[in-house]
Design an enzyme around this catalytic site. Sequence first.
Site, PDB file in Angstrom:
ATOM      1  N   PRO A   4       0.814  -1.224   0.000  1.00 13.03           N
ATOM      2  CA  PRO A   4       0.000   0.000   0.000  1.00 13.03           C
ATOM      3  C   PRO A   4       0.848   1.274   0.000  1.00 13.03           C
ATOM      4  CG  PRO A   4      -0.868  -1.597   1.563  1.00 13.03           C
ATOM      5  CD  PRO A   4       0.451  -2.127   1.104  1.00 13.03           C
ATOM      6  N   PHE A   5       0.289   2.326  -0.597  1.00 12.63           N
ATOM      7  CA  PHE A   5       0.884   3.663  -0.622  1.00 12.63           C
ATOM      8  C   PHE A   5       2.244   3.691  -1.325  1.00 12.63           C
ATOM      9  CE2 PHE A   5      -1.577   3.217   3.369  1.00 12.63           C
ATOM     10  CZ  PHE A   5      -2.686   3.966   2.978  1.00 12.63           C
ATOM     11  N   ARG A   6       2.458   2.704  -2.237  1.00 14.84           N
ATOM     12  CA  ARG A   6       3.692   2.591  -3.017  1.00 14.84           C
ATOM     13  C   ARG A   6       4.927   2.365  -2.144  1.00 14.84           C
ATOM     14  NH1 ARG A   6       2.241   3.152  -7.943  1.00 14.84           N
ATOM     15  NH2 ARG A   6       4.387   3.042  -8.702  1.00 14.84           N
ATOM     16  N   LEU A   7       4.706   1.851  -0.945  1.00 17.18           N
ATOM     17  CA  LEU A   7       5.820   1.497  -0.063  1.00 17.18           C
ATOM     18  C   LEU A   7       6.136   0.019  -0.275  1.00 17.18           C
ATOM     19  CD1 LEU A   7       4.733   3.487   3.109  1.00 17.18           C
ATOM     20  CD2 LEU A   7       6.452   4.116   1.389  1.00 17.18           C
ATOM     21  N   HIS A   8       6.570  -0.300  -1.484  1.00 17.81           N
ATOM     22  CA  HIS A   8       6.727  -1.678  -1.902  1.00 17.81           C
ATOM     23  C   HIS A   8       7.895  -2.360  -1.201  1.00 17.81           C
ATOM     24  CE1 HIS A   8       4.009  -0.161  -4.866  1.00 17.81           C
ATOM     25  NE2 HIS A   8       4.933   0.532  -5.500  1.00 17.81           N
TER      26      HIS A   8
END
Length: 211
Positions: free
Chosen positions: A186-190
Amino acid sequence: MTNHKNPHEELTKGDFVEAEKPFELFDEWLEEAKTTEPNDPNALALSTVDPDGLPNVRMVLLKGFDETGFVFYTNLESAKGRELLSAGRAAMCFHWKSLRRQIRIRGEIVQVSAEEADEYYQSRPRGSRIGAWASRQSRPVESRFALEKEVAKYTAKFGIGDIPRPEHWSGLRLIPSEIEFWADRPFRLHDRVKFTRSASSEPWSKERLYP
């Protein structure tokens, strides 16, 4: 009551960051992709560089892998084949949208043995074996009819007998020096984990990367 649990919830967990063996992790992810991808879970983007240094990329199919590397097959006289043999290096990217996962691989390119290429070639459909003779891959063709004439010529030539592998058609193996695993969060916190080694005989080192 209907279960509205996010189907990707388990798939996007970062458990894989604890893995220590990249080939085993690749195998796990590929097997999962076979159950979720509607077409060609073994498809990958293969990147090369031409003699002028201009990058090239196209989709190919992975046909085998083990701890020696990742194998695919091609016409060695095609643009792809010439670039691979000239540079001796390449990069691959697997992207499984259904799983929200990606694997990037870079390394050395070597040709497979004639025995390995023969075995795979003979496993192909007869039409594909004839196509390997008929297609002058990547070179200009005046029309579809011209291609079909070549197919007809080789179909007649080989009849119902054996179709030998053309010398210009073989397999290439990418021996990885880097393998990076990426999973959507989520939230591009890959989650990103990269394995590297200086040579195929050396052990892997691992590091976690910022997304």
